[in-house]
Design an enzyme around this catalytic site. Structure first.
Site, mmCIF file in Angstrom:
data_model
loop_
_atom_site.group_PDB
_atom_site.id
_atom_site.type_symbol
_atom_site.label_atom_id
_atom_site.label_comp_id
_atom_site.label_asym_id
_atom_site.label_seq_id
_atom_site.Cartn_x
_atom_site.Cartn_y
_atom_site.Cartn_z
ATOM 1 N N ASP A 1 0.804 -1.231 0.000
ATOM 2 C CA ASP A 1 0.000 0.000 0.000
ATOM 3 C C ASP A 1 0.834 1.277 0.000
ATOM 4 O O ASP A 1 0.319 2.356 0.310
ATOM 5 C CB ASP A 1 -0.952 0.000 1.202
ATOM 6 C CG ASP A 1 -2.064 -1.018 1.037
ATOM 7 O OD1 ASP A 1 -2.584 -1.129 -0.083
ATOM 8 O OD2 ASP A 1 -2.402 -1.705 2.015
ATOM 9 N N ASP B 1 -6.721 -3.896 -6.164
ATOM 10 C CA ASP B 1 -6.381 -2.614 -5.534
ATOM 11 C C ASP B 1 -4.926 -2.204 -5.794
ATOM 12 O O ASP B 1 -4.574 -1.032 -5.823
ATOM 13 C CB ASP B 1 -6.573 -2.663 -4.014
ATOM 14 C CG ASP B 1 -7.722 -3.530 -3.544
ATOM 15 O OD1 ASP B 1 -8.093 -4.475 -4.273
ATOM 16 O OD2 ASP B 1 -8.232 -3.298 -2.450
HETATM 17 N N1 GLY Z 1 -7.469 -1.615 -0.438
HETATM 18 C C1 GLY Z 1 -8.500 -2.064 0.397
HETATM 19 C C2 GLY Z 1 -9.871 -1.572 0.083
HETATM 20 O O1 GLY Z 1 -10.209 -1.101 -0.985
HETATM 21 O O2 GLY Z 1 -10.661 -1.700 0.988
#
Ligand code: GLY
Length: 394
Positions: free
Chosen positions: A118, A178
């Site tokens: 992330d 994501d």
């Molecule tokens: N990256 C995690 C979400 O979209 O909740």
């Protein structure tokens, strides 16, 4: 003195807010003025939230009565500084910039955190936003160091950056849709350094995801699990959707946004094609509500299922960019306009009686865990502000 000032910042907007609400009921013609005032008051609420390196605001607590706060290691930490940077861009008010700088400082230690994919969400939304505004050389150095940390998660056999480290006994090498969002940091790192390593890793990741994450109908799986020896995709499952074959709304958003952004840096027509095809799947879905705000998962059969404002804002913002590359621009702009219009309403603005630094209500974070259900979430605001900025630059 400080305490009095804090009280004034809270009480005066509230009094104003209640008078606006009353005024709206008595005289509907003042509605649009009132809504803009209400929006401005929500923005100001972000300013009065005290800077604290251990308390990045994320959503509501379990009782929905105050702010749920996280440490900088949380994947959402960069959004709050990002919201302040964007508010500075939108309003020109220096107070937002001062607060944004103060919060961004507390993100720096994340540049060495190799335990997460992330990095883009965290560092691009804080330091990246700040760098665009300030050209601060130190911000640039932090972004490059962060990109160096992120690429340690790249596996050549798989051709992807590893997403999560948990569930290792079940998932050998999980990659989630994501993760496309984190590529922006890598593309920028190449632009900043001239070193193509970051760009090449980003392209390889995007190509692997393109091959394995999309279904025939151009909706996307959430998690693809890879074999690290053969590089094969051995499982396609969900973590935050209702089932493995469902279309989790925000996941569709990460895909549309991710390929639009990757097209910006590569001009690869395959990326544009995927972004357009996934946008078609989403916009034409029979279960997309008339007001443009999707339910949290298109395949949840419940009648009382929650919406996910964050999915709508991610997609509205993405489509405003996609509109600049695609011949379908009218349709994309119309959707973004609809979402912005819907969200600028009392129904969607946060409850002013809860003193929390958010703008929009009704996002859904993790339905399977019954966590962050139908409430304000910091990234819903981030992509809303980004959409407003993109709109104002149109
Ligand atoms: N990256 C995690 C979400 O979209 O909740």
């Amino acid at each position: 003195m400080k305490k009095n000032l804090a009280l004034i910042t809270i009480i005066v907007p509230l009094l104003f807010l209640f008078s606006c609400k009353k005024e709206k009921k008595e005289n509907p013609t003042t509605a649009s003025v009132s809504i803009d005032s209400l929006l401005t008051l929500r923005y100001q609420q972000l300013l009065s939230y005290q800077v604290d390196s251990m308390s990045f605001p994320r959503s509501y607590n379990k009782n929905k009565s105050e702010t749920f706060k996280v440490l900088s290691k949380d994947w959402t930490s960069g959004f709050f500084p990002g919201n302040l940077w964007q508010l500075y861009k939108l309003t020109g008010n220096e107070a937002y910039k001062t607060q944004a700088e103060a919060w961004t400082v507390h993100m720096e230690k994340e540049k060495l955190n190799g335990g997460t994919h992330d990095m883009g969400f965290k560092i691009y939304c804080s330091f990246g936003e700040g760098y665009e505004i300030t050209n601060n050389e130190h911000y640039k150095e932090v972004m490059i160091e962060s990109a160096n940390t992120l690429i340690t998660r790249f596996n050549k056999n798989v051709g992807s950056l590893r997403s999560w480290d948990f569930n290792k006994d079940i998932w050998e090498f999980p990659v989630i849709i994501d993760n496309m969002m984190n590529l922006e940091l890598l593309f920028e790192a190449t632009k900043m350094t001239g070193d193509s390593t970051y760009h090449n890793i980003a392209v390889t990741h995007a190509n692997t995801t393109l091959k394995n994450h999309f279904r025939q109908n151009n909706s996307s799986y959430h998690v693809v699990v890879y074999d690290t020896i053969t590089g094969d995709a051995k499982d396609k499952v969900t973590h935050q959707g209702i089932n493995d074959d469902s279309s989790w709304a925000r996941g569709q958003g990460w895909g549309i946004y991710g390929y639009t952004m990757s097209y910006r840096y590569t001009k690869d027509p395959a990326y544009l094609k995927q972004a357009e095809a996934s946008a078609e799947f989403y916009l034409n879905h029979e279960k997309l509500p008339e007001d443009g705000i999707p339910f949290w998962d298109f395949d949840d059969p419940a009648t009382d299922k929650p919406r996910d404002v964050s999915a709508a804002t991610v997609i509205a913002s993405a489509l405003l960019e996609l509109a600049t590359y695609s011949s379908n621009s009218e349709k994309y702009i119309a959707y973004a306009d609809k979402v912005i219009g819907t969200l600028k309403s009392e129904e969607y603005l946060v409850d002013p009686s809860i003193n929390a630094p958010f703008i929009l209500d009704h996002s859904t974070g993790n339905w399977p865990k019954k966590d962050e259900m139908d409430e304000p979430i910091v990234y819903g605001d981030y992509y809303f502000l980004e959409a407003l900025l993109r709109k104002s630059n149109q």
